[in-house]
Design an enzyme around this catalytic site. Structure first.
Site, PDB file in Angstrom:
ATOM      1  N   HIS A 150      21.779 -27.084 -50.589  1.00  0.00           N
ATOM      2  CA  HIS A 150      22.095 -28.715 -50.108  1.00  0.00           C
ATOM      3  C   HIS A 150      20.292 -29.216 -50.091  1.00  0.00           C
ATOM      4  CE1 HIS A 150      19.939 -25.722 -46.398  1.00  0.00           C
ATOM      5  NE2 HIS A 150      19.308 -27.482 -45.638  1.00  0.00           N
TER       6      HIS A 150
HETATM    7  C1  UD1 Z   1      19.038 -31.352 -42.763  1.00  0.00           C
HETATM    8  C2  UD1 Z   1      17.389 -31.204 -43.139  1.00  0.00           C
HETATM    9  C3  UD1 Z   1      16.978 -29.857 -43.262  1.00  0.00           C
HETATM   10  C4  UD1 Z   1      17.642 -28.664 -43.198  1.00  0.00           C
HETATM   11  C5  UD1 Z   1      19.844 -29.009 -43.347  1.00  0.00           C
HETATM   12  C6  UD1 Z   1      20.312 -28.438 -42.880  1.00  0.00           C
HETATM   13  C7  UD1 Z   1      15.119 -33.027 -42.236  1.00  0.00           C
HETATM   14  C8  UD1 Z   1      14.650 -33.581 -43.177  1.00  0.00           C
HETATM   15  N1  UD1 Z   1      16.480 -32.206 -43.677  1.00  0.00           N
HETATM   16  O1  UD1 Z   1      18.501 -31.651 -44.210  1.00  0.00           O
HETATM   17  O2  UD1 Z   1      16.531 -28.940 -43.008  1.00  0.00           O
HETATM   18  O3  UD1 Z   1      17.910 -27.371 -43.674  1.00  0.00           O
HETATM   19  O4  UD1 Z   1      19.536 -30.998 -42.460  1.00  0.00           O
HETATM   20  O5  UD1 Z   1      22.149 -28.486 -43.009  1.00  0.00           O
HETATM   21  O6  UD1 Z   1      15.457 -33.285 -41.532  1.00  0.00           O
HETATM   22  N2  UD1 Z   1      25.107 -35.756 -43.338  1.00  0.00           N
HETATM   23  C9  UD1 Z   1      26.760 -36.705 -43.175  1.00  0.00           C
HETATM   24  N3  UD1 Z   1      27.579 -35.775 -41.754  1.00  0.00           N
HETATM   25  C10 UD1 Z   1      26.251 -34.937 -41.399  1.00  0.00           C
HETATM   26  C11 UD1 Z   1      25.458 -35.295 -41.270  1.00  0.00           C
HETATM   27  C12 UD1 Z   1      24.977 -35.457 -42.691  1.00  0.00           C
HETATM   28  O7  UD1 Z   1      27.599 -36.130 -44.125  1.00  0.00           O
HETATM   29  O8  UD1 Z   1      26.468 -34.614 -39.520  1.00  0.00           O
HETATM   30  C13 UD1 Z   1      24.982 -36.826 -44.873  1.00  0.00           C
HETATM   31  C14 UD1 Z   1      24.498 -37.368 -44.151  1.00  0.00           C
HETATM   32  O9  UD1 Z   1      25.557 -38.319 -45.932  1.00  0.00           O
HETATM   33  C15 UD1 Z   1      23.398 -37.419 -44.923  1.00  0.00           C
HETATM   34  C16 UD1 Z   1      22.966 -36.167 -46.187  1.00  0.00           C
HETATM   35  O10 UD1 Z   1      24.224 -35.192 -45.366  1.00  0.00           O
HETATM   36  O11 UD1 Z   1      22.389 -38.898 -45.362  1.00  0.00           O
HETATM   37  C17 UD1 Z   1      22.162 -35.656 -45.432  1.00  0.00           C
HETATM   38  O12 UD1 Z   1      21.834 -35.610 -44.107  1.00  0.00           O
HETATM   39  P1  UD1 Z   1      20.222 -35.795 -43.120  1.00  0.00           P
HETATM   40  O13 UD1 Z   1      20.579 -34.533 -41.905  1.00  0.00           O
HETATM   41  O14 UD1 Z   1      19.771 -36.239 -43.890  1.00  0.00           O
HETATM   42  O15 UD1 Z   1      19.561 -34.135 -44.166  1.00  0.00           O
HETATM   43  P2  UD1 Z   1      19.922 -32.701 -44.463  1.00  0.00           P
HETATM   44  O16 UD1 Z   1      20.295 -32.511 -46.204  1.00  0.00           O
HETATM   45  O17 UD1 Z   1      21.017 -31.981 -43.839  1.00  0.00           O
END
Ligand code: UD1
Length: 378
Positions: free
Chosen positions: A201
């Site tokens: 991821h």
């Molecule tokens: C975040 C953390 C990362 C961690 C990871 C674990 C930061 C900068 N990154 O990354 O360190 O390893 O979490 O999962 O804080 N999304 C969904 N549903 C959710 C959450 C996210 O669909 O419940 C999708 C959304 O499209 C979002 C994307 O995932 O834009 C990324 O989510 P985000 O929380 O921004 O970062 P992660 O890649 O999950």
């Protein structure tokens, strides 16, 4: 002692659980749990609360997804009135996600002390958003709880006063140890065949189409030797669709609950990942781990554990996989203080800490109070 815990993303939940539990055993502690809502899908959040037996958050800031700036700013804006209302002695933040740095920065601005759980880890790669979050959070924190000695070393080099730093061990391993009996039950009904468990991821691996395409191709090669179990993060699934890549043969699964995922890790022939926490869990479980990154903020998993960094190098992935399949996998040991008691050591430090505030917050409004275990959450 009034503590606010701030969590937001999946890897925070297994870290807060043991600290909440340990503080529950202490007299005179009022705890408030704040979920920023950074992760909001049921299988990225709620299911972890259930399995880890964490009470429902007292406050959910429901920030959702967004750019780094928007997400960080939104968390700060929405957290501010909560901190002002509760007037905590300390806010505890966990790991290295955007929720961590946002809460630390807000607290520094309003003059509330911050404790950072999982402090001192460094990848020395500032292109990683988490590295920025770690650096800033550690500069602002008043108490820094490190999981391993390399953390203490890094913080010393950055000029953090020694008395702020406490080597307590790994809270995430506390959760793993506590749930081990359940994990073993799940493992029994699990797969008997050999398989590679894959997670992916990191923006550096999934946000560029050529890189992601190359990794998917390497995984297809792996699938010639081993079945692949690949629970896909929402970000990865979205990128595969956006880039029009074909991952059909890899049969992506939805993100898995904590216990089921740990059971799969325990039974895997190899874990292939770019996660931070999974490098640690595989080291604890003694399962070979090939990390699709060229650096790690968790070097103890390489020096003592079962982790090997293969970067985005498909040849290296192949040669390390062959070693594992031939029964020549790297043997590892469990690092010092990864023993299931880190949460209690944090509670010990907090119990002996002199709390102080830098500014005067307005008077605390008495909020709704409710029970968690045998302890009142405020
Ligand atoms: C975040 C953390 C990362 C961690 C990871 C674990 C930061 C900068 N990154 O990354 O360190 O390893 O979490 O999962 O804080 N999304 C969904 N549903 C959710 C959450 C996210 O669909 O419940 C999708 C959304 O499209 C979002 C994307 O995932 O834009 C990324 O989510 P985000 O929380 O921004 O970062 P992660 O890649 O999950």
């Amino acid at each position: 002692m009034r503590i606010i815990h701030v969590v937001g993303a999946r890897p925070n939940f297994m870290k807060v659980a043991p600290v909440l539990r340990a503080l529950c055993q202490r007299q005179g502690v009022t705890q408030t749990l704040v979920h920023t809502g950074q992760h909001y899908d049921t299988n990225m959040s709620d299911i972890f609360f259930q399995q880890l037996d964490i009470p429902a958050p007292d406050v959910n800031l429901a920030v959702g997804s967004g750019t780094h700036a928007r997400q960080t700013a939104e968390i700060m804006t929405r957290l501010e009135p909560v901190v002002i209302e509760h007037k905590p002695d300390m806010v505890l933040v966990y790991g290295d996600v955007n929720s961590t740095v946002a809460a630390a920065l807000l607290c520094a601005k309003v003059g509330v002390q911050v404790g950072h759980v999982e402090a001192g880890l460094r990848s020395f790669d500032r292109t990683m958003p988490e590295e920025i979050n770690r650096l800033v959070t550690d500069q602002l924190a008043d108490l820094l709880f490190t999981p391993s000695e390399d953390g203490d070393f890094n913080l010393r080099k950055e000029g953090i006063p020694r008395e702020k730093v406490h080597l307590v061990g790994n809270v995430m391993i506390d959760s793993l140890v506590r749930l081990l009996p359940e994990i073993l039950c799940h493992s029994k009904d699990g797969l008997s065949k050999r398989y590679a468990l894959v997670t992916l991821h990191r923006p550096s691996n999934v946000d560029h189409s050529e890189v992601l395409k190359g990794i998917l191709k390497s995984l297809l090669d792996v699938s010639q030797d081993l079945a692949i179990m690949f629970p896909a993060h929402p970000r990865t699934r979205r990128r595969i669709a956006e880039f029009g890549l074909n991952a059909e043969q890899l049969q992506l699964l939805d993100p898995l609950p904590y216990v089921e995922f740990l059971a799969l890790q325990r039974g895997a022939t190899v874990v292939i990942t770019d996660s931070g926490g999974i490098q640690e869990e595989t080291t604890y479980l003694g399962v070979p781990c090939l990390t699709l990154r060229s650096n790690t903020e968790r070097p103890v998993t390489v020096s003592s554990g079962t982790n090997v960094l293969v970067g985005q190098d498909s040849q290296k992935l192949r040669s390390e996989l062959v070693k594992i399949l031939q029964g020549k996998a790297k043997k590892g040991a469990v690092p010092h203080l990864w023993d299931g008691h880190a949460g209690e050591r944090i509670a010990d430090v907090l119990s002996g800490h002199q709390f102080s505030r830098n500014v005067t917050l307005p008077d605390r409004k008495e909020g709704a109070r409710r029970k968690f275990g045998n302890q009142v959450l405020g």
